[in-house]
Scaffold this active site. Structure first.
Site, PDB file in Angstrom:
ATOM      1  N   LYS A  89      26.830 -22.766  53.014  1.00 30.31           N
ATOM      2  CA  LYS A  89      27.569 -23.956  52.596  1.00 30.31           C
ATOM      3  C   LYS A  89      28.759 -23.582  51.700  1.00 30.31           C
ATOM      4  O   LYS A  89      28.626 -22.707  50.845  1.00 30.31           O
ATOM      5  CB  LYS A  89      26.599 -24.874  51.831  1.00 30.31           C
ATOM      6  CG  LYS A  89      27.187 -26.207  51.405  1.00 30.31           C
ATOM      7  CD  LYS A  89      26.140 -27.061  50.703  1.00 30.31           C
ATOM      8  CE  LYS A  89      26.808 -28.124  49.847  1.00 30.31           C
ATOM      9  NZ  LYS A  89      25.843 -28.983  49.151  1.00 30.31           N
ATOM     10  N   LYS A  98      31.652 -24.331  45.274  1.00 34.24           N
ATOM     11  CA  LYS A  98      32.746 -24.243  44.302  1.00 34.24           C
ATOM     12  C   LYS A  98      32.519 -23.104  43.326  1.00 34.24           C
ATOM     13  O   LYS A  98      33.409 -22.767  42.565  1.00 34.24           O
ATOM     14  CB  LYS A  98      32.927 -25.571  43.565  1.00 34.24           C
ATOM     15  CG  LYS A  98      31.709 -26.043  42.802  1.00 34.24           C
ATOM     16  CD  LYS A  98      32.000 -27.360  42.123  1.00 34.24           C
ATOM     17  CE  LYS A  98      30.806 -28.287  41.957  1.00 34.24           C
ATOM     18  NZ  LYS A  98      29.477 -27.782  42.051  1.00 34.24           N
ATOM     19  N   LYS A 118      18.491 -19.591  42.688  1.00 38.60           N
ATOM     20  CA  LYS A 118      19.364 -19.289  41.553  1.00 38.60           C
ATOM     21  C   LYS A 118      18.733 -18.252  40.628  1.00 38.60           C
ATOM     22  O   LYS A 118      19.430 -17.392  40.084  1.00 38.60           O
ATOM     23  CB  LYS A 118      19.692 -20.563  40.763  1.00 38.60           C
ATOM     24  CG  LYS A 118      20.660 -21.485  41.502  1.00 38.60           C
ATOM     25  CD  LYS A 118      21.083 -22.647  40.633  1.00 38.60           C
ATOM     26  CE  LYS A 118      22.059 -23.551  41.377  1.00 38.60           C
ATOM     27  NZ  LYS A 118      22.429 -24.729  40.573  1.00 38.60           N
TER      28      LYS A 118
END
Ligand code: TRP
Length: 337
Positions: free
Chosen positions: A199, A202, A116
C-alpha cells in the site's frame, strides 16, 4: 433534517509524513462525499504519531499541514468538524480507562502492532505502540460515531473498538454506540509506485514510492514516469501480481478521471507503458493543481487555519466531554465539584 438527526462519522489521519495521492483517493475524497449526509468529525491524530519516534518541529509542522490539506481537499469547516486530537484531552483520558478494560492478548494479536514492532529494535518498542488501538477506540467512542471510514488495513482495529465498546456496555450499561467500519470498494486502494504489492504509505522514505499532495507537477510527473511496471505490454486492469504496477497506474487514472474500466482499457489499447505513465502523470497533475492552489490560498490567509482548528477543538471538546462525563460516572470516579 437537523444536524443532530444525522448519523455521525469520525475518522483521522496521522501527521507522520507527507499526505499522498493514496490518502486523497482512499480517504479524503470519501470524507468529502460524506460531509453532507453525516455529522462528520475529522481529526489529525497527532498522539498516534507519538507511537513511533518523531522530530518535534516536524511533527508540529506536519500536524498543521495535514489539517490544511483536509480543507484543501474539499472538507468544508462549516459542515464538518476539523480538529487536532491532542486539543481534546478526553481522548487520552478515555484511552486510559479503556486500556484498563483491555486484555493484553487483544492487543498482542493486532497485526499492525506485530508489523510495526517487527520493524523496531525489541527494546525500543514503546508501550504506546501496543496501546495504539485503545487510543483509536477512544477517538471513535467519544463521539458515538456510527461509521468510521478507514482503509481495509484498519478493519481489525475497528473490530477491537466494537469489542471494547461491547465489553464496557455489558459491564456498566449502555454507554457507547457500536461503530461500523466504512471501507471503500476495492479499486480505491493505491499501491506504492516503487512496489505495487504494498500500500502507498506516507511514512515510506524511498524517493519514488509515493506522489505527495504537495509535490510540484514536475516531481509528480517524474515519479510516475519511474513507476514500476512489468516486462509485458498489455494495459489492462488485473489482479495478478505481475500486473500490479500497471493495475495501480490504471486505478489511479480511474480514480481521477472517473471513467469506466472498459473505456480506460479501450483508450490505452495499442499504446505503450510510456504513454500510460505520461497520461497518468497528467491526470495526477490535474488533481494536484487546484488542490495546491487552495492550500496556498488558505495558508496565505493569516490566522484562518488556527481559527478553524480552535473552533473545531471547541466543538469536539463539547461532544467528547459529554461522553467522558458519562463514562466517569459509570465506572465510579468522583465527579469534580
Ligand atoms: N489508525 C488509523 C490509520 O492508520 C488512524 C486513526 C487513528 C483513525 N484514530 C482513528 C482512523 C480513528 C479512524 C478513526 O489509518
Amino acid at each position: 433534517m437537523t444536524a443532530n438527526a444525522k448519523k455521525r462519522v469520525l475518522s483521522g489521519i496521522q501527521p507522520s509524513g507527507n499526505l499522498t495521492i493514496g490518502n486523497y483517493i482512499g480517504a479524503l475524497r470519501q470524507w468529502v462525499a460524506e460531509q453532507d449526509a453525516y455529522d462528520c468529525f475529522f481529526c489529525v491524530v497527532d498522539l498516534h504519531s507519538l507511537t513511533l519516534p518523531q522530530d518535534p518541529a516536524h511533527l508540529r509542522a506536519k500536524t498543521r499541514e495535514v489539517a490544511a490539506l483536509y480543507i484543501a481537499s474539499g472538507i468544508d469547516p462549516d459542515k464538518a468538524t476539523i480538529f487536532i486530537q491532542s486539543h481534546v484531552p478526553a481522548h487520552t483520558e478515555l484511552a486510559w480507562i479503556l486500556s484498563c478494560l483491555t486484555p493484553l492478548g487483544w492487543l498482542y494479536r493486532m497485526t499492525q502492532f506485530k508489523d510495526k514492532a517487527a520493524k523496531q529494535q525489541q527494546e525500543s518498542v514503546g508501550a504506546g505502540l501496543l496501546n495504539y488501538p485503545t487510543l483509536m477506540a477512544a477517538d471513535i467512542l467519544l463521539y458515538q460515531a456510527h461509521a468510521v471510514p478507514v482503509g481495509d488495513d484498519q478493519r481489525q482495529h475497528l473490530e477491537y473498538t466494537r469489542d471494547l465498546a461491547q465489553r464496557f456496555n455489558h459491564l456498566y450499561g449502555e454507554t457507547f454506540v457500536l461503530p461500523d467500519a466504512m471501507i471503500p470498494k476495492t479499486g480505491a486502494r493505491i499501491m506504492g509506485l516503487d512496489n505495487p504489492l504494498a500500500k502507498m504509505s506516507k511514512s515510506e522514505a524511498s524517493e519514488g514510492h509515493a506522489v505527495y499532495l504537495l509535490d510540484t507537477p514536475a516531481v509528480a510527473r517524474k515519479k510516475l514516469m519511474r513507476a514500476v511496471t512489468d516486462s509485458g505490454r498489455e494495459i489492462i486492469f488485473g489482479e495478478s501480481p505481475e500486473k500490479a504496477g500497471v493495475n495501480n497506474l490504471l486505478t489511479i487514472y480511474q480514480a481521477i478521471t472517473g471513467q469506466s474500466n472498459a473505456d480506460i482499457e479501450a483508450h490505452f489499447a495499442g499504446k505503450g507503458y510510456g504513454d500510460l505513465k505520461k497520461e497518468v502523470g497528467e491526470a495526477v497533475v490535474s488533481l494536484l493543481t487546484p488542490l495546491q492552489a487552495r492550500y496556498q490560498e488558505l495558508m496565505a490567509e493569516g490566522g484562518y487555519l488556527d481559527k478553524v482548528l480552535a473552533h473545531g477543538a471547541q466543538k469536539a471538546n463539547e461532544v467528547a466531554n459529554q461522553t467522558l462525563a458519562q463514562v466517569r460516572q459509570c465506572i465510579g470516579l468522583v465527579a469534580p465539584s
